[in-house]
Structures are given as C-alpha cells and as structure tokens.
Write an enzyme that holds these catalytic residues in place. Structure first.
Site, PDB file in Angstrom:
ATOM      1  N   GLY A   1       0.815  -1.195   0.000  1.00 34.84           N
ATOM      2  CA  GLY A   1       0.000   0.000   0.000  1.00 34.84           C
ATOM      3  C   GLY A   1       0.855   1.253   0.000  1.00 34.84           C
TER       4      GLY A   1
ATOM      5  N   TYR B   1       1.422   3.388   2.166  1.00 32.40           N
ATOM      6  CA  TYR B   1       2.175   3.651   3.394  1.00 32.40           C
ATOM      7  C   TYR B   1       2.989   2.435   3.829  1.00 32.40           C
ATOM      8  CZ  TYR B   1      -0.536   7.923   3.782  1.00 32.40           C
ATOM      9  OH  TYR B   1      -1.093   9.154   3.545  1.00 32.40           O
ATOM     10  N   SER B   2       3.275   1.571   2.888  1.00 33.03           N
ATOM     11  CA  SER B   2       3.904   0.297   3.205  1.00 33.03           C
ATOM     12  C   SER B   2       5.346   0.447   3.681  1.00 33.03           C
ATOM     13  CB  SER B   2       3.875  -0.611   1.967  1.00 33.03           C
ATOM     14  OG  SER B   2       4.656  -1.750   2.164  1.00 33.03           O
ATOM     15  N   ASN B   3       5.612  -0.027   4.908  1.00 37.90           N
ATOM     16  CA  ASN B   3       6.998  -0.124   5.371  1.00 37.90           C
ATOM     17  C   ASN B   3       7.753  -1.193   4.592  1.00 37.90           C
ATOM     18  OD1 ASN B   3       6.777   1.881   7.350  1.00 37.90           O
ATOM     19  ND2 ASN B   3       5.986   0.437   8.864  1.00 37.90           N
TER      20      ASN B   3
ATOM     21  N   LEU C   1       7.553  -1.792   1.327  1.00 40.48           N
ATOM     22  CA  LEU C   1       8.118  -1.192   0.118  1.00 40.48           C
ATOM     23  C   LEU C   1       9.404  -0.436   0.444  1.00 40.48           C
ATOM     24  CD1 LEU C   1       4.985   0.185  -1.791  1.00 40.48           C
ATOM     25  CD2 LEU C   1       6.285  -1.899  -2.269  1.00 40.48           C
TER      26      LEU C   1
END
Length: 294
Positions: free
Chosen positions: A72, A74-76, A78
């Site tokens: 998503g 806000y993905s940590n 990624l």
C-alpha cells in the site's frame, strides 16, 4: 541457509531486550520486556530484515538482479525492499495499491530515493496480484524479477522470523507482535518451545482471514501447523494505516513515559491492545511478556 545469510554494515543482531518499567504493570503483576527489533538497522528494521534476508539469498542464488514486490501507499515493506535493493545491488520495482498521488508521501518518497521504480494497480486488479495473468503482465513490463510477496509473506520470510525467539535469553511466557500479513507471528510461534505462546494483534479491519493465512504460511515453511498462537482482532483503530485521536494520545503518553515513539501503523496498536488486555486481567499475575517492536 543461515550460513549464507547476507550481512551488511550497521546490522545489530541479536536485537536488544529491555524491561519496561510502567506503573500499569504493577497491579496485575506482569513483567514486560521490549524486543527492540526496530533497532536492527535504521533502514531495514525488525521483521522487515528477518522476512527479507532469506529471500535475498535465494534471489541471488537464482541469478536475479531485480526485485518486484507489492504494498500500500504507506507500506513499510516497500521502503524495506527499496533499501535492500540499494544495499545488496538489486534493481527494485514497487507495485502500489490504488491510484498515484502527488506529491509522494514520506514512505514512497523514501523508496524512490533508494532507487525503487513505482507502478500502480487499481484496487480491483491489486486484489488479483498473485494471479498468473497479473504477474505475467508485470514480468512483460519490467523483465525477469524475483517476486517478493506483499509484506514478505512467504515460507522464507516465516523462517527468518522463526529465529527471533531463540535470541531471547531470559524465560518468558508470552510473546506479542503486530500482524499485517501474519508472517511474523507464524514464524515466532514456530520458534517457541514448551508452554510459551504467541499473541498477535491484527492492525487491519476485517482481518479474520489471518487465521487461515497463518496456518498456510506455517505449512509452507515447516510442513506442519502449531496451535500455540492467538490473534486479537479488537484494536484496528479503523483499519490499516488509520489512526484515531485515542491512538495518538496513547503514542504521546508512551513517548513521555518511556522515550520511545511507537510506529502508529503497527506497534502503537499492538501496545495499546496489550495494555488493554493486561488491564482487563487477560494475563495471569506473574506472567512474563515480550513485545516485539519492529
């Protein structure tokens, strides 16, 4: 595989274990320790490193030069894959759920800064991200890639997380972690011994699928399931990457009490739920709990 585990400067393992002194624990007679996986590395902290390290090893063994993964906005995860690509010499592609928005938020801007190329899938297609036609289209666009599942949620990720309990040199009864994909909890539960139990707190609304997903991940990793874990679904605070004034107040209070600012997407929800359960008597007096911050 552990003999070939990738290493790089600044990696702190085992991560520190510190006891939390808090007046809310005295009445219930609970001892609470924090497993500071968030201090493993500033750019690859906690379960992100544990879930990626064996995937990186296999990607290299298979001759890949590019990692492709999903998350998503806000993905940590990624962020972590982008950092891993930077440190270990892989190109990286991040497939983001939803439409593109400019300017990029801090998480995506960091990923781009570490060399990640972003692409976007509408939410309907994103739900089909593991299906052959979607993966084939991504491979055609970006070339051969090592596919890292969202959140590092595969057997290799579980195996990395299963190593965590063995790092804890003092005795404990319960170990807690936040749950997004279930990978961390699946691994931690598999690494426990005796009567120790794992307690996970789901950070997304409507996450009941996690029970089945955790069992699937354990079967993929170890060819069997364990029954020493529980997932608590009562503290999503509106859903994944959502927050409320109540959660923000808890984060501010925790920072004042302990000098630690909790990540609001995962760890703050876990710690809020944990203190609520302790206060309601869910854990017997004398229980020793380890909470994983990652």
């Amino acid at each position: 595989m552990s003999a070939r585990e990738p290493r790089f400067p600044g990696l702190v393992l085992p991560s520190p274990l510190v006891e939390l002194s808090d007046d809310r624990l005295r009445g219930p007679g609970i001892r609470l320790y924090l497993k500071r996986d968030d201090l493993i590395h500033p750019e690859l902290p906690g379960n992100k490193w544990r879930k990626l390290k064996y995937n990186l090893t296999v990607a290299r063994q298979q001759g890949h030069t590019r990692l492709l993964t999903f998350g998503g906005a806000y993905s940590n995860h990624l962020r972590a894959v982008a950092a891993a690509g930077h440190f270990f010499g892989f190109e990286t592609v991040g497939v983001v759920r939803g439409e593109e928005h400019q300017p990029l938020n801090d998480s995506l801007a960091y990923a781009v800064g570490r060399g990640m190329r972003l692409t976007y899938l509408d939410r309907t297609t994103y739900r089909r991200k593991a299906e052959p036609d979607v993966l084939a289209a991504l491979s055609e666009e970006f070339g051969p890639c090592y596919m890292v599942p969202e959140g590092g949620g595969n057997g290799l990720g579980v195996r990395g997380c299963a190593e965590l309990p063995a790092e804890i040199e003092r005795g404990f009864d319960v170990i807690c972690c936040a749950c997004g994909t279930g990978t961390t909890l699946a691994g931690i539960a598999a690494g426990l011994t005796g009567d120790q139990r794992a307690w996970g707190l789901a950070v997304l609304k409507g996450g009941r699928f996690l029970d089945d997903e955790l069992r699937r991940l354990q079967r993929e990793s170890f060819d069997h399931e364990t029954d020493n874990w529980t997932i608590d679904y009562d503290f999503p605070f509106g859903g994944y990457a959502k927050r409320t004034p109540e959660l923000d107040a808890f984060i501010a209070d925790f920072t004042t009490r302990h000098g630690i600012t909790l990540d609001w997407v995962y760890e703050a929800k876990m710690m809020y739920g944990l203190f609520e359960r302790i206060g309601s008597g869910a854990f017997a007096p004398g229980t020793t709990i380890v909470a994983v911050l990652s």
